[in-house]
Design an enzyme around this catalytic site. Structure first.
Site, PDB file in Angstrom:
ATOM      1  N   LEU A 168       0.905  -1.149   0.000  1.00  0.00           N
ATOM      2  CA  LEU A 168       0.000   0.000   0.000  1.00  0.00           C
ATOM      3  C   LEU A 168       0.950   1.206   0.000  1.00  0.00           C
ATOM      4  CD1 LEU A 168      -2.683  -1.153   2.597  1.00  0.00           C
ATOM      5  CD2 LEU A 168      -2.837  -1.161   0.096  1.00  0.00           C
ATOM      6  N   PRO A 169       1.193   1.786  -1.168  1.00  0.00           N
ATOM      7  CA  PRO A 169       2.353   2.651  -1.408  1.00  0.00           C
ATOM      8  C   PRO A 169       2.309   4.043  -0.778  1.00  0.00           C
ATOM      9  CG  PRO A 169       0.988   2.573  -3.352  1.00  0.00           C
ATOM     10  CD  PRO A 169       0.389   1.600  -2.378  1.00  0.00           C
ATOM     11  N   CYS A 170       2.495   4.092   0.526  1.00  0.00           N
ATOM     12  CA  CYS A 170       2.532   5.383   1.220  1.00  0.00           C
ATOM     13  C   CYS A 170       3.745   6.211   0.810  1.00  0.00           C
ATOM     14  CB  CYS A 170       2.504   5.176   2.730  1.00  0.00           C
ATOM     15  SG  CYS A 170       3.743   4.038   3.366  1.00  0.00           S
ATOM     16  N   HIS A 171       4.752   5.572   0.221  1.00  0.00           N
ATOM     17  CA  HIS A 171       5.926   6.324  -0.248  1.00  0.00           C
ATOM     18  C   HIS A 171       5.575   7.252  -1.399  1.00  0.00           C
ATOM     19  CE1 HIS A 171       5.849   2.641  -2.721  1.00  0.00           C
ATOM     20  NE2 HIS A 171       6.403   3.378  -3.677  1.00  0.00           N
TER      21      HIS A 171
END
Length: 169
Positions: free
Chosen positions: A127-130
Site C-alpha cells: 500500500l504505497p505510502c511512499h
C-alpha cells in the site's frame, strides 16, 4: 488463528512480514517508526501469503511488478483503512500530496489526520505510502526513512535520478 512471520532481504534492508489465513498483516522496514503490535499468536513460520509476498516483492524490486496482488488484512480504524485503501489507487510511478490524498478520502480539511494514518500504514510498499509527498514536492516523513522513500520513488521512475531528499533536482 496463528499469524506467521518471516524476514525478506531487499535492497532497502531486511523486511519483516506477517500473515495469516486472513491475508498480509504487516510489512516493516528494519527501523520502522510505528511497528505493528504483535500478538501472542505471532510465530516464525511459512505461509502461502508470505510466499506470495516474497515473490511479488522480489519482482517489484527487479522492476518487473507495478502492482501487488495479495490478500491484505491491515488492522486499524475505519478511517485509517480508508486512507490505506486510497493509497492502493495511486498509480505506480506517480505521487500525490497529502492534501490530494485527504481530498480522495473525502476529508479535504483533514490533511494532518490523513498524514498520521499514512504514517501508520502497516503495509508500506504494497500500500504505497511512499508515493505521498509534500505539497512543495519535498519528500516528507516516512516510516522506513527518507532514503528508503527516495529509493522507492526512483525505482518507480517518479523522481529524476539527481533528485535529493529536499525536493531539489
Amino acid at each position: 488463528m496463528t499469524t506467521h512471520t518471516t524476514f525478506v532481504d531487499s535492497p532497502v534492508g531486511r523486511l519483516f512480514l506477517a500473515a495469516s489465513d486472513d491475508g498480509l498483516h504487516a510489512l516493516e522496514f528494519p527501523d520502522n517508526r510505528h511497528p505493528v503490535r504483535r500478538g501472542d499468536d505471532w510465530q516464525p513460520g511459512e505461509h502461502a501469503v508470505l510466499r506470495m509476498a516474497r515473490r511479488q516483492l522480489d519482482e517489484y524490486f527487479a522492476g518487473k511488478r507495478r502492482a501487488f496482488d495479495l490478500p491484505l488484512a491491515p488492522r486499524g480504524t475505519a478511517f485509517q483503512r480508508s486512507v490505506w485503501w486510497s493509497l492502493a489507487r495511486i498509480p505506480y510511478g506517480e505521487t500525490v500530496s497529502y492534501a490530494q490524498l485527504a481530498a480522495r478520502v473525502g476529508k479535504p480539511t483533514a490533511t494532518r489526520a490523513v498524514g498520521a494514518a499514512n504514517g501508520r500504514n502497516p503495509l508500506p510498499i504494497v500500500l504505497p505510502c511512499h508515493r505521498v509527498i509534500g505539497a512543495d514536492g519535498s519528500l516528507t516523513g516516512f516510516g522506513g526513512g527518507l532514503p528508503t522513500k527516495q529509493f522507492l520513488l526512483k525505482l518507480e521512475g517518479a523522481l529524476p535520478p539527481e533528485f535529493d531528499l529536499f525536493g531539489r533536482a
